[in-house]
Design a protein around this motif. Structure first.
Motif, PDB file in Angstrom:
ATOM      1  N   HIS A   1       6.073  -6.571  -1.668  1.00  0.00           N
ATOM      2  CA  HIS A   1       6.056  -6.097  -3.051  1.00  0.00           C
ATOM      3  C   HIS A   1       5.328  -4.759  -3.161  1.00  0.00           C
ATOM      4  O   HIS A   1       5.762  -3.865  -3.897  1.00  0.00           O
ATOM      5  CB  HIS A   1       5.398  -7.134  -3.952  1.00  0.00           C
ATOM      6  CG  HIS A   1       6.291  -8.291  -4.272  1.00  0.00           C
ATOM      7  ND1 HIS A   1       5.957  -9.278  -5.166  1.00  0.00           N
ATOM      8  CD2 HIS A   1       7.538  -8.619  -3.822  1.00  0.00           C
ATOM      9  CE1 HIS A   1       6.938 -10.158  -5.254  1.00  0.00           C
ATOM     10  NE2 HIS A   1       7.898  -9.788  -4.442  1.00  0.00           N
TER      11      HIS A   1
ATOM     12  N   GLN B   1       5.039  -2.528  -0.779  1.00  0.00           N
ATOM     13  CA  GLN B   1       5.910  -1.524  -0.178  1.00  0.00           C
ATOM     14  C   GLN B   1       7.027  -1.117  -1.140  1.00  0.00           C
ATOM     15  O   GLN B   1       7.361   0.065  -1.260  1.00  0.00           O
ATOM     16  CB  GLN B   1       6.496  -2.050   1.131  1.00  0.00           C
ATOM     17  CG  GLN B   1       5.483  -2.166   2.260  1.00  0.00           C
ATOM     18  CD  GLN B   1       6.070  -2.784   3.510  1.00  0.00           C
ATOM     19  OE1 GLN B   1       6.942  -3.657   3.421  1.00  0.00           O
ATOM     20  NE2 GLN B   1       5.611  -2.349   4.667  1.00  0.00           N
ATOM     21  N   ALA B   2       7.604  -2.092  -1.817  1.00  0.00           N
ATOM     22  CA  ALA B   2       8.682  -1.804  -2.772  1.00  0.00           C
ATOM     23  C   ALA B   2       8.174  -0.940  -3.925  1.00  0.00           C
ATOM     24  O   ALA B   2       8.853   0.005  -4.362  1.00  0.00           O
ATOM     25  CB  ALA B   2       9.272  -3.107  -3.300  1.00  0.00           C
ATOM     26  N   GLU B   3       6.973  -1.260  -4.426  1.00  0.00           N
ATOM     27  CA  GLU B   3       6.398  -0.464  -5.524  1.00  0.00           C
ATOM     28  C   GLU B   3       6.162   0.975  -5.092  1.00  0.00           C
ATOM     29  O   GLU B   3       6.395   1.919  -5.856  1.00  0.00           O
ATOM     30  CB  GLU B   3       5.086  -1.105  -5.978  1.00  0.00           C
ATOM     31  CG  GLU B   3       5.283  -2.416  -6.722  1.00  0.00           C
ATOM     32  CD  GLU B   3       3.978  -3.139  -6.977  1.00  0.00           C
ATOM     33  OE1 GLU B   3       2.916  -2.600  -6.581  1.00  0.00           O
ATOM     34  OE2 GLU B   3       4.012  -4.240  -7.564  1.00  0.00           O
ATOM     35  N   ARG B   4       5.715   1.170  -3.857  1.00  0.00           N
ATOM     36  CA  ARG B   4       5.474   2.517  -3.367  1.00  0.00           C
ATOM     37  C   ARG B   4       6.785   3.294  -3.196  1.00  0.00           C
ATOM     38  O   ARG B   4       6.849   4.500  -3.446  1.00  0.00           O
ATOM     39  CB  ARG B   4       4.707   2.463  -2.044  1.00  0.00           C
ATOM     40  CG  ARG B   4       3.273   1.941  -2.188  1.00  0.00           C
ATOM     41  CD  ARG B   4       2.538   2.002  -0.871  1.00  0.00           C
ATOM     42  NE  ARG B   4       2.379   3.372  -0.408  1.00  0.00           N
ATOM     43  CZ  ARG B   4       1.933   3.713   0.798  1.00  0.00           C
ATOM     44  NH1 ARG B   4       1.624   2.758   1.674  1.00  0.00           N
ATOM     45  NH2 ARG B   4       1.817   4.981   1.153  1.00  0.00           N
ATOM     46  N   ILE B   5       7.861   2.587  -2.786  1.00  0.00           N
ATOM     47  CA  ILE B   5       9.160   3.256  -2.682  1.00  0.00           C
ATOM     48  C   ILE B   5       9.612   3.727  -4.057  1.00  0.00           C
ATOM     49  O   ILE B   5      10.076   4.867  -4.233  1.00  0.00           O
ATOM     50  CB  ILE B   5      10.206   2.314  -2.057  1.00  0.00           C
ATOM     51  CG1 ILE B   5       9.873   2.039  -0.591  1.00  0.00           C
ATOM     52  CG2 ILE B   5      11.611   2.926  -2.164  1.00  0.00           C
ATOM     53  CD1 ILE B   5      10.759   0.985   0.056  1.00  0.00           C
ATOM     54  N   ARG B   6       9.463   2.857  -5.044  1.00  0.00           N
ATOM     55  CA  ARG B   6       9.848   3.239  -6.411  1.00  0.00           C
ATOM     56  C   ARG B   6       9.020   4.402  -6.922  1.00  0.00           C
ATOM     57  O   ARG B   6       9.485   5.192  -7.760  1.00  0.00           O
ATOM     58  CB  ARG B   6       9.705   2.030  -7.342  1.00  0.00           C
ATOM     59  CG  ARG B   6      10.640   0.861  -7.019  1.00  0.00           C
ATOM     60  CD  ARG B   6      10.555  -0.226  -8.063  1.00  0.00           C
ATOM     61  NE  ARG B   6      11.301  -1.401  -7.657  1.00  0.00           N
ATOM     62  CZ  ARG B   6      10.740  -2.491  -7.128  1.00  0.00           C
ATOM     63  NH1 ARG B   6       9.418  -2.564  -6.984  1.00  0.00           N
ATOM     64  NH2 ARG B   6      11.482  -3.525  -6.769  1.00  0.00           N
ATOM     65  N   ALA B   7       7.788   4.506  -6.435  1.00  0.00           N
ATOM     66  CA  ALA B   7       6.898   5.595  -6.871  1.00  0.00           C
ATOM     67  C   ALA B   7       7.123   6.876  -6.084  1.00  0.00           C
ATOM     68  O   ALA B   7       6.487   7.897  -6.359  1.00  0.00           O
ATOM     69  CB  ALA B   7       5.438   5.152  -6.739  1.00  0.00           C
ATOM     70  N   GLY B   8       8.027   6.844  -5.105  1.00  0.00           N
ATOM     71  CA  GLY B   8       8.376   8.050  -4.371  1.00  0.00           C
ATOM     72  C   GLY B   8       7.952   8.091  -2.924  1.00  0.00           C
ATOM     73  O   GLY B   8       8.300   9.035  -2.197  1.00  0.00           O
TER      74      GLY B   8
ATOM     75  N   THR C   1       8.650   6.911   0.449  1.00  0.00           N
ATOM     76  CA  THR C   1       9.714   6.212   1.157  1.00  0.00           C
ATOM     77  C   THR C   1       9.136   5.250   2.193  1.00  0.00           C
ATOM     78  O   THR C   1       7.993   5.405   2.648  1.00  0.00           O
ATOM     79  CB  THR C   1      10.639   7.201   1.873  1.00  0.00           C
ATOM     80  OG1 THR C   1       9.905   7.828   2.938  1.00  0.00           O
ATOM     81  CG2 THR C   1      11.176   8.255   0.916  1.00  0.00           C
TER      82      THR C   1
END
Length: 235
Positions: free
Chosen positions: A189, A191-198, A200
């Motif tokens: 979760h 990691q996914a939040e960080r991807i959404r925040a830009g 990768t």
């Protein structure tokens, strides 16, 4: 094992989280074969296995219900047959009346509309209009174990199901496996939040560093790289 505890622990997890936790705990990952899916998409179940080996007659299910406890999951072994449906709406309704959590069928079901209307989670290999047209000899241990694909499960196991399929875990390892699965879920979760925040995933795992290291040492694997950074989720 308390059924409410089991449902509560699995509520925020997926079978994928639990499968990864099994790998980390060195517990065999016992997934039902890929065609196994929910009759009603979005269904979830978690309960102790109530095994029953079907030989052509519904009475084996009725007898299983006689010894069931609240929250059990009926696991039907019909040998993976695709020439007959072995569970219909009446069995689903009877399972619901007996307090079962759901049904997993190593075989086919029928009466899809009525099963969906009943609301009991049912997982199977698919559907076919015709029921059994045969009656084989019933083995003495018909209520002791059930095969699902390559795996054999019993009352010592738990059945977990969601949109990714069905997974079986040993009840005695449930606490350990769920705790590990919760850790894995938290990591994913974040990691996914960080991807959404830009940020990768390549950046998060320093993928460029891995490519450089692999160029220098071809045998160096991506899992080696993750392990060096403490990010190998499955281990």
């Amino acid at each position: 094992m308390d059924h409410q505890w089991l449902r509560r622990r699995f509520a925020s997890l997926t079978t994928a989280h639990v499968a990864d936790a099994c790998i980390r705990a060195h517990v065999p990952v016992r997934c039902a074969p890929a065609p196994m899916s929910a009759v009603t998409p979005g269904s979830r179940l978690a309960g102790r296995v109530l095994p029953a080996r079907h030989v052509g007659s519904v009475d084996v299910f009725l007898e299983a219900f006689e010894g069931a406890t609240h929250g059990d999951v009926l696991v039907v072994d019909n040998g993976g047959r695709l020439d007959e449906a072995c569970v219909g709406d009446l069995v689903a309704l009877e399972a619901q009346a007996a307090g079962l959590e759901g049904i997993v069928i190593w075989g086919l079901h029928r009466d899809t509309a009525d099963i969906r209307a009943a609301g009991l989670p049912v997982f199977s290999l698919g559907t076919l209009p015709t029921g059994p047209q045969r009656l084989a000899d019933r083995p003495l241990d018909a209520l002791e174990s059930a095969a699902v694909g390559e795996w054999t499960v019993s009352r010592e196991d738990l059945a977990l199901g969601d949109d990714d399929g069905v997974l079986f875990v040993p009840a005695e390892r449930a606490e350990e496996i769920f705790t590990t699965a919760e850790t894995i879920r938290g990591t994913e979760h974040r990691q996914a939040e960080r991807i959404r925040a830009g940020a990768t995933l390549r950046h998060q795992v320093r993928f460029d560093t891995y490519l450089t290291r692999r160029e220098q040492t071809p045998a160096f694997t991506f899992r080696d790289h993750l392990r060096d950074g403490g990010a190998a989720i499955e281990e």
